[in-house]
Scaffold this active site. Structure first.
Site, PDB file in Angstrom:
ATOM      1  N   VAL A 131       0.897  -1.160   0.000  1.00 19.53           N
ATOM      2  CA  VAL A 131       0.000   0.000   0.000  1.00 19.53           C
ATOM      3  C   VAL A 131       0.934   1.208   0.000  1.00 19.53           C
ATOM      4  O   VAL A 131       1.550   1.520   1.013  1.00 19.53           O
ATOM      5  CB  VAL A 131      -0.924   0.004   1.237  1.00 19.53           C
ATOM      6  CG1 VAL A 131      -1.763   1.279   1.273  1.00 19.53           C
ATOM      7  CG2 VAL A 131      -1.841  -1.215   1.216  1.00 19.53           C
ATOM      8  N   PRO A 132       1.097   1.872  -1.146  1.00 25.18           N
ATOM      9  CA  PRO A 132       2.234   2.776  -1.355  1.00 25.18           C
ATOM     10  C   PRO A 132       2.091   4.165  -0.734  1.00 25.18           C
ATOM     11  O   PRO A 132       2.024   5.178  -1.446  1.00 25.18           O
ATOM     12  CB  PRO A 132       2.319   2.855  -2.879  1.00 25.18           C
ATOM     13  CG  PRO A 132       0.903   2.707  -3.327  1.00 25.18           C
ATOM     14  CD  PRO A 132       0.271   1.742  -2.361  1.00 25.18           C
ATOM     15  N   CYS A 133       2.099   4.228   0.591  1.00 24.19           N
ATOM     16  CA  CYS A 133       2.034   5.535   1.247  1.00 24.19           C
ATOM     17  C   CYS A 133       3.289   6.362   0.978  1.00 24.19           C
ATOM     18  O   CYS A 133       3.276   7.582   1.153  1.00 24.19           O
ATOM     19  CB  CYS A 133       1.804   5.361   2.747  1.00 24.19           C
ATOM     20  SG  CYS A 133       3.068   4.391   3.597  1.00 24.19           S
ATOM     21  N   HIS A 134       4.373   5.712   0.518  1.00 28.24           N
ATOM     22  CA  HIS A 134       5.594   6.462   0.186  1.00 28.24           C
ATOM     23  C   HIS A 134       5.419   7.333  -1.051  1.00 28.24           C
ATOM     24  O   HIS A 134       6.265   8.183  -1.325  1.00 28.24           O
ATOM     25  CB  HIS A 134       6.764   5.490  -0.021  1.00 28.24           C
ATOM     26  CG  HIS A 134       6.557   4.511  -1.132  1.00 28.24           C
ATOM     27  ND1 HIS A 134       5.877   3.316  -0.959  1.00 28.24           N
ATOM     28  CD2 HIS A 134       6.922   4.541  -2.448  1.00 28.24           C
ATOM     29  CE1 HIS A 134       5.850   2.663  -2.102  1.00 28.24           C
ATOM     30  NE2 HIS A 134       6.463   3.386  -3.024  1.00 28.24           N
TER      31      HIS A 134
END
Length: 354
Positions: free
Chosen positions: A316-319
Site C-alpha cells: 500500500v504505497p504511502c511512500h
C-alpha cells in the site's frame, strides 16, 4: 498525475540549503563548470543563472554535463561512503556475529565517524543495524520451528533474558508469548532496504513493516488483539508470494503487487488505503490531491493520519505521497527509504512512458 516538479526558486533554495529531501530526486547542472551535482553537494554554490535542474542522472549526461567528483551523483549515496560500504559488506558475510566497537577499530575505522555516517544514511547506527540482523537470524530459527534457546544462540545472545528483551523491543512481545497453534503467522522477508516482518494467514497479508519501524510494536499489539492472541511463528504461501513480488520490484521487473491484502482500520482509513493502491509506481500525489480524489477535500489532516497508519509498507504505497511543493514528507520507514523507493519507481515511470 506524475510527480509535481518543483519550481526553479524552490530547487535553488534547496541547493543553497543542501536540503536532503531532494537528494537523489533532483540534480543541478552548472553551465559555468560543465558538471552536475546532488543538491546536497558541499562544493561552493553556483549563481542561479548558471543552474538548470533535472530529475535523473541520464538527463544530465545527455545534456552534456560530467558528474561531480565530490558528491558523486552517479553513485547511490550510502554506497559512495567509504565508511559505510565495507561495514555493510562485512555484515552481509557475518549476519549472526556480535559486532562491537573493537571490531570497527580493527577494520581501521573510527567508531564516532561510523556512527555519524550510518545515522545520516540509515537513521540508525551500525551496531543497531547489526543487532537487528542478529535478531533477524533468530526470528528465522523460530519461524522454522526451532526452540527459543536455539534462536537465542543463532542470534548470538549469551543471555536468554537479553534475547527476550531485544525481541520484545521489536514486536512488543517476547518469543514465549507467541501461539503454538496460530491463526496468523509471523516471519521476516528480506529487501535491499532492510528486513521486514510479514504477518499472514493462509490467504492474505495482514502486516508488512520494516523491523526498525517505531510503530511496529503498537501495530503488532492491535493485530494480535484482532487475532485473539493467536499470532505464532511460521511461513505461508502468502509469505513466499510477497517475498517473490518484493524481489521483482527491487530488480525493476514488476511495479505492482498481486498479494491479497487484509486491511485493518476504520472505513475511512480503508478508503484512503484503497485510493493509495490506485497510484501507480512512478507517480505521486499530495495529501490534498488524495483528499480531493476521495471527495473529501476538507479532510487533508485525516488523510495524512490514515496515510501514516498504513501497516502494509511498499504494497500500500504511502511512500508515494509527497509535499505539495514536491519535497519529501514524513515516512514511518525513514526518509532515506522513501527517497530510494521514489528513485526506484522512476524506472517504472519511464518504462510506462515507453
Amino acid at each position: 498525475m506524475l510527480m509535481t516538479r518543483p519550481g526553479f526558486d524552490t530547487l535553488y533554495e534547496a541547493l543553497l540549503n543542501r536540503d536532503p529531501s531532494y537528494d537523489g530526486r533532483m540534480f543541478v547542472c552548472v553551465a559555468s563548470t560543465g558538471i552536475f551535482c546532488r543538491l546536497t553537494c558541499p562544493a561552493r554554490k553556483p549563481k542561479p543563472e548558471n543552474c538548470s535542474f533535472h530529475e535523473t542522472v541520464a538527463e544530465c549526461i545527455e545534456a552534456g554535463f560530467r558528474p561531480c567528483k565530490r558528491c558523486r551523483p552517479t553513485t547511490p549515496e550510502a554506497s559512495a561512503d567509504p565508511v559505510v560500504k565495507p561495514l555493510i559488506e562485512a555484515l552481509e558475510k557475518r549476519p549472526g556475529y556480535r559486532w562491537g566497537e573493537p571490531d570497527i577499530v580493527r577494520l581501521g575505522l573510527d567508531p564516532s565517524t561510523v556512527r555519524r555516517a550510518f545515522k545520516r544514511h540509515f537513521g540508525m547506527t551500525f551496531l543497531e543495524m547489526a543487532r537487528q540482523r542478529r535478531l533477524q537470524e533468530g526470528f528465522s530459527t523460530l519461524a522454522e520451528g526451532g526452540r527459543v534457546i536455539d534462536a537465542q544462540i543463532t542470534a548470538g545472545f549469551e543471555s536468554a533474558s537479553a534475547f527476550r528483551e531485544a525481541f520484545a523491543k521489536i514486536l512488543g512481545q517476547a518469543p514465549g508469548g507467541f501461539a503454538s497453534e496460530p491463526l496468523l503467522y509471523a516471519d521476516w522477508v528480506s529487501s535491499p532496504l532492510g528486513p521486514l516482518v510479514a504477518i499472514t494467514d493462509r490467504t492474505q497479508l495482514h502486516l508488512l513493516e520494516f523491523l526498525d519501524r517505531k510503530a511496529l510494536p503498537t501495530e503488532f499489539r492491535k493485530l494480535n488483539a484482532f487475532a485473539k492472541g493467536q499470532i505464532g511463528f511460521g511461513r505461508t504461501e502468502v509469505t513466499d508470494q510477497i517475498q517473490e513480488e518484493l524481489n521483482r520490484f527491487f530488480k525493476g521487473k514488476g511495479g505492482t503487487f498481486e498479494t491479497k491484502l487484509a486491511l485493518h482500520g476504520s472505513a475511512f482509513t480503508r478508503d484512503v488505503w484503497r485510493e493509495l493502491l490506485t497510484i501507480r509506481a512512478g507517480e505521486t500525489r499530495s495529501y490534498s490531491e488524495l483528499a480531493h480524489a476521495l471527495g473529501r477535500p476538507e479532510a487533508v489532516r485525516a488523510v495524512a493520519r490514515a496515510n501514516g497508519a498504513n501497516q502494509l509498507a511498499l504494497v500500500v504505497p504511502c511512500h508515494r505521497i509527497i509535499g505539495a511543493d514536491g519535497s519529501l514528507t514524513g515516512y514511518g520507514g525513514g526518509l532515506w527509504r522513501k527517497q530510494r523507493l521514489i528513485e526506484i519507481e522512476q524506472g517504472y515511470r519511464k518504462t510506462a512512458a515507453g
